[in-house]
Design a protein around this motif. Sequence first.
Motif, mmCIF file in Angstrom:
data_model
loop_
_atom_site.group_PDB
_atom_site.id
_atom_site.type_symbol
_atom_site.label_atom_id
_atom_site.label_comp_id
_atom_site.label_asym_id
_atom_site.label_seq_id
_atom_site.Cartn_x
_atom_site.Cartn_y
_atom_site.Cartn_z
ATOM 1 N N ILE A 40 48.851 -29.939 4.770
ATOM 2 C CA ILE A 40 47.651 -29.426 4.087
ATOM 3 C C ILE A 40 48.070 -28.385 3.071
ATOM 4 N N ASN A 41 47.497 -28.476 1.871
ATOM 5 C CA ASN A 41 47.724 -27.470 0.833
ATOM 6 C C ASN A 41 46.397 -26.787 0.554
ATOM 7 N N LEU A 42 46.181 -25.640 1.153
ATOM 8 C CA LEU A 42 44.955 -24.874 0.982
ATOM 9 C C LEU A 42 45.118 -23.976 -0.244
ATOM 10 N N VAL A 43 44.297 -24.200 -1.271
ATOM 11 C CA VAL A 43 44.376 -23.430 -2.508
ATOM 12 C C VAL A 43 43.197 -22.462 -2.540
ATOM 13 N N ALA A 44 43.488 -21.160 -2.463
ATOM 14 C CA ALA A 44 42.461 -20.113 -2.437
ATOM 15 C C ALA A 44 42.419 -19.418 -3.792
ATOM 16 N N LEU A 45 41.286 -19.567 -4.497
ATOM 17 C CA LEU A 45 41.097 -18.917 -5.792
ATOM 18 C C LEU A 45 40.407 -17.581 -5.570
ATOM 19 N N ALA A 46 41.017 -16.514 -6.054
ATOM 20 C CA ALA A 46 40.468 -15.169 -5.901
ATOM 21 C C ALA A 46 39.534 -14.843 -7.056
ATOM 22 N N SER A 47 38.277 -14.550 -6.744
ATOM 23 C CA SER A 47 37.252 -14.162 -7.726
ATOM 24 C C SER A 47 37.258 -15.025 -8.986
ATOM 25 N N PRO A 48 37.036 -16.347 -8.818
ATOM 26 C CA PRO A 48 37.075 -17.230 -9.989
ATOM 27 C C PRO A 48 35.883 -17.038 -10.918
ATOM 28 N N HIS A 49 36.106 -17.337 -12.186
ATOM 29 C CA HIS A 49 35.062 -17.283 -13.211
ATOM 30 C C HIS A 49 33.926 -18.224 -12.821
ATOM 31 N N GLY A 50 32.692 -17.763 -12.964
ATOM 32 C CA GLY A 50 31.538 -18.591 -12.649
ATOM 33 C C GLY A 50 31.060 -18.466 -11.210
ATOM 34 N N GLN A 51 31.782 -17.727 -10.385
ATOM 35 C CA GLN A 51 31.387 -17.495 -8.999
ATOM 36 C C GLN A 51 31.083 -16.004 -8.839
ATOM 37 N N PRO A 52 30.383 -15.641 -7.741
ATOM 38 C CA PRO A 52 30.138 -14.204 -7.525
ATOM 39 C C PRO A 52 31.455 -13.429 -7.458
ATOM 40 N N ASN A 53 31.442 -12.221 -7.979
ATOM 41 C CA ASN A 53 32.634 -11.379 -7.951
ATOM 42 C C ASN A 53 32.990 -11.055 -6.500
ATOM 43 N N MET A 54 34.258 -10.836 -6.244
ATOM 44 C CA MET A 54 34.786 -10.499 -4.921
ATOM 45 C C MET A 54 34.445 -11.551 -3.875
ATOM 46 N N THR A 55 34.723 -12.808 -4.228
ATOM 47 C CA THR A 55 34.591 -13.922 -3.298
ATOM 48 C C THR A 55 35.804 -14.834 -3.457
ATOM 49 N N TRP A 56 35.953 -15.742 -2.501
ATOM 50 C CA TRP A 56 36.965 -16.784 -2.561
ATOM 51 C C TRP A 56 36.306 -18.090 -2.951
ATOM 52 N N GLU A 57 37.011 -18.908 -3.699
ATOM 53 C CA GLU A 57 36.583 -20.288 -3.907
ATOM 54 C C GLU A 57 37.698 -21.180 -3.381
ATOM 55 N N ILE A 58 37.322 -22.064 -2.468
ATOM 56 C CA ILE A 58 38.262 -23.026 -1.911
ATOM 57 C C ILE A 58 37.588 -24.392 -1.973
ATOM 58 N N ASP A 59 38.216 -25.319 -2.653
ATOM 59 C CA ASP A 59 37.694 -26.684 -2.825
ATOM 60 C C ASP A 59 36.252 -26.700 -3.305
ATOM 61 N N GLY A 60 35.910 -25.792 -4.216
ATOM 62 C CA GLY A 60 34.582 -25.758 -4.824
ATOM 63 C C GLY A 60 33.530 -25.004 -4.041
ATOM 64 N N LEU A 61 33.864 -24.483 -2.864
ATOM 65 C CA LEU A 61 32.906 -23.727 -2.060
ATOM 66 C C LEU A 61 33.263 -22.242 -2.067
ATOM 67 N N VAL A 62 32.241 -21.399 -1.955
ATOM 68 C CA VAL A 62 32.434 -19.954 -1.933
ATOM 69 C C VAL A 62 32.505 -19.468 -0.496
ATOM 70 N N ASN A 63 33.613 -18.795 -0.162
ATOM 71 C CA ASN A 63 33.847 -18.241 1.181
ATOM 72 C C ASN A 63 33.535 -19.246 2.291
ATOM 73 N N PRO A 64 34.094 -20.468 2.193
ATOM 74 C CA PRO A 64 33.748 -21.479 3.194
ATOM 75 C C PRO A 64 34.396 -21.217 4.549
ATOM 76 N N THR A 65 33.843 -21.872 5.574
ATOM 77 C CA THR A 65 34.525 -21.974 6.851
ATOM 78 C C THR A 65 35.547 -23.091 6.697
ATOM 79 N N ILE A 66 36.782 -22.800 7.077
ATOM 80 C CA ILE A 66 37.883 -23.749 6.942
ATOM 81 C C ILE A 66 38.314 -24.164 8.337
ATOM 82 N N ILE A 67 38.476 -25.479 8.537
ATOM 83 C CA ILE A 67 38.921 -26.007 9.817
ATOM 84 C C ILE A 67 40.203 -26.794 9.587
ATOM 85 N N VAL A 68 41.273 -26.421 10.311
ATOM 86 C CA VAL A 68 42.554 -27.117 10.194
ATOM 87 C C VAL A 68 43.057 -27.501 11.584
#
Length: 163
Positions: A40-68
């Motif tokens: 698994i390659n989990l890519v965590a974007l820190a405070s991406p443009h177009g999303q609320p400030n001080m959030t994570w974007e992972i696979d298009g979701l903001v601060n998602p629950t991740i299950i591995v």
Amino acid sequence: MNAYSSLDSSATLNQQIARGKQGAVIDQKTNTITYSGGSINLVALASPHGQPNMTWEIDGLVNPTIIVPSSANVQVTLVNTDWGYMHGFEVTSTAPPYGRMAMMSVNSDFLLMPLPERTTKSLTTAHYYTRSGQLHLSVGTYHYLCPVPGHAIQGMYGTLKVV
């Protein structure tokens, strides 16, 4: 300490994100990403443009629950897409809420040290700093957050379940 590198364009960043989505079931209704497979390659974007400030974007979701799955080899790649702040990626068994100095009050199970902000406000000419590491956790519930002072208290965290 894990060294950092950079991505030279938004196109390269988008390729990295697409690789991270492989083997993922993304449920927008529950804001959950369930990964399967042995790698698994989990890519965590820190405070991406177009999303609320001080959030994570992972696979298009903001601060998602991740299950591995516990048997998977999980590579976490932190990408700082924010042009104004440094960001890191930490995993802990300590549940929110977090104080201003979250990194001082949690027991760290995994840490990618903070990265410099992206080089410019322009999305087309920006260089994004990245850092990667292998995540090895036992079955359980964890939380990922930004360890930079003030970021987790502003909402830069989510849940990670190892099943």
